[in-house]
Design an enzyme around this catalytic site. Structure first.
Site, PDB file in Angstrom:
ATOM      1  N   LYS A  93      -1.820   0.529   4.443  1.00 60.00           N
ATOM      2  CA  LYS A  93      -0.618   0.008   4.406  1.00 60.00           C
ATOM      3  C   LYS A  93       0.319   1.254   4.954  1.00 60.00           C
ATOM      4  CE  LYS A  93      -1.362  -3.539   0.972  1.00 60.00           C
ATOM      5  NZ  LYS A  93      -1.303  -3.776  -0.554  1.00 60.00           N
ATOM      6  N   GLN A 129       0.480  -1.915  -6.446  1.00 60.35           N
ATOM      7  CA  GLN A 129      -0.756  -2.130  -5.750  1.00 60.35           C
ATOM      8  C   GLN A 129      -1.435  -2.682  -7.239  1.00 60.35           C
ATOM      9  OE1 GLN A 129      -2.070  -1.947  -2.685  1.00 60.35           O
ATOM     10  NE2 GLN A 129      -3.894  -3.402  -3.555  1.00 60.35           N
ATOM     11  N   ASP A 163       6.570  -8.110  -1.497  1.00 58.25           N
ATOM     12  CA  ASP A 163       5.335  -9.126  -1.684  1.00 58.25           C
ATOM     13  C   ASP A 163       5.640 -10.445  -2.105  1.00 58.25           C
ATOM     14  OD1 ASP A 163       2.838  -7.474  -1.432  1.00 58.25           O
ATOM     15  OD2 ASP A 163       2.862  -6.380  -3.219  1.00 58.25           O
TER      16      ASP A 163
END
Ligand code: NDP
Length: 296
Positions: free
Chosen positions: A54, A98, A121
């Site tokens: 990422k 994460q 997200d």
């Protein structure tokens, strides 16, 4: 004739290129450099790879990628402080925690604490609610990557029966919402589908899957969806990432699906790269919105 391979890697590169162009235009017009801060707790090898990928993708798109590493034994309070610090940092536009977090940490509490405007997200309950109502702030990355893939391959979705196998908050549920949405309210106009959500308690899963014009597998069980379960000509999107004997395989038996379906995503190189591309797109969108509000 074998199925068409839906190349998520190529589609993701195209999206990343578009985001990079938009980022440079945004910065040239006086906007701040978009910044995505990743929080990585512990040393799970897969999580480390995901975060590294990422960050690399961020850099290539002209987005600053920050990494906040914390030891596996960090306390809940310390982790919450880190998230609050990123919330308050005007130079940070997107925050990514994460998952999974090491055992003992309350994942829900941490995700809920992420500022909704920086929740790239789209896990924050407020943002999930907005999505449900067809007025999303951010589109969840994996589902919206799949919508992009279908759109760019000109695979019609409207009126089709989509079977989503899996009902997680991250993939299955938001996927179903995006596909059942009215035109345009949740991304490109590949919506208006008739959606069935299947899960571990579904009776006669084979028959349910076989009724799908489009099947989206997000289960986490290697090659569980067999060719015999598919309607001939179905479009098959494989979200699963399973490590088997040091190899990555999806939730769909790829070889069998290729014989029956009209189009299939490979693993790797299918849905995975799209998730990252949409994360970059959301980070740019967050930077734009925060900048427009005069706060960053
Ligand atoms: P979860 O474990 O959260 O959810 C799995 C879902 O599958 C659950 O709803 C579960 O049902 C259902 N399920 C499990 N076993 C069966 C079965 N035998 N028959 C029917 N349904 C079943 O997983 P995620 O949604 O987070 O992830 C799914 C997969 O996608 C994983 O392999 C993950 O690694 C991958 N993934 C890939 C991403 C990408 O970018 N490509 C991003 C995110 C995930 P129930 O609810 O009844 O337990």
């Amino acid at each position: 004739m074998p199925a068409r391979v839906l190349n998520g890697k190529q589609t993701a590169l195209a999206i990343r290129g578009e985001v990079a162009e938009e980022v440079s235009k945004f910065v040239a017009e006086g906007g701040p450099r978009p910044c995505l801060a990743a929080v990585l707790v512990g040393d799970d090898p897969a999580s480390q790879v995901y975060v590294r990928n990422k960050q690399r993708a961020c850099e290539k798109a002209g987005i600053e990628g920050r990494l906040q590493r914390l030891p596996a034994d960090v306390s809940q309070a310390e982790l919450m402080d880190v998230v609050q610090g990123l919330n308050a940092d005007d130079a940070v536009h997107g925050i990514l925690v994460q998952l999974p977090l090491p055992r003992g940490l309350d994942e829900r509490q941490v995700l809920d604490a992420v500022d909704a405007r920086k929740d790239v997200d789209a896990f924050n309950p407020g943002n999930v609610g907005l999505l449900m109502q067809g007025r999303p702030r951010f589109l969840p990355c994996t589902p919206s990557g799949i919508v992009q893939l279908l759109h760019r391959y000109e695979i019609p979705v409207a009126g089709k029966h989509v079977v989503v196998v899996g009902r997680s908050d991250i993939v299955g549920k938001p996927m179903a919402m995006l596909l059942a949405a009215r035109d345009g309210s949740c991304g490109p106009d590949t919506a208006n589908a008739t959606v069935t959500i299947a899960h571990s308690r579904t009776d006669d899963l084979d028959a349910v899957v076989r009724s799908g014009d489009i099947v989206i597998a997000a289960v986490g069980r290697p090659e569980m969806i067999r060719g015999s379960m598919l309607k001939p000509g179905a479009v098959v999107i494989d979200v699963g990432i399973n490590r088997v004997d040091d190899k990555l395989v999806g939730d769909v038996c790829y070889e069998e699906a290729m014989e029956v379906a009209s189009a299939v995503t490979p693993v790797p190189g299918g849905v995975g790269p799209l998730t990252i591309a949409m994360l970059l797109s959301n980070t740019l969108q967050a930077a734009r919105a925060i900048h427009a509000s005069g706060q960053g």
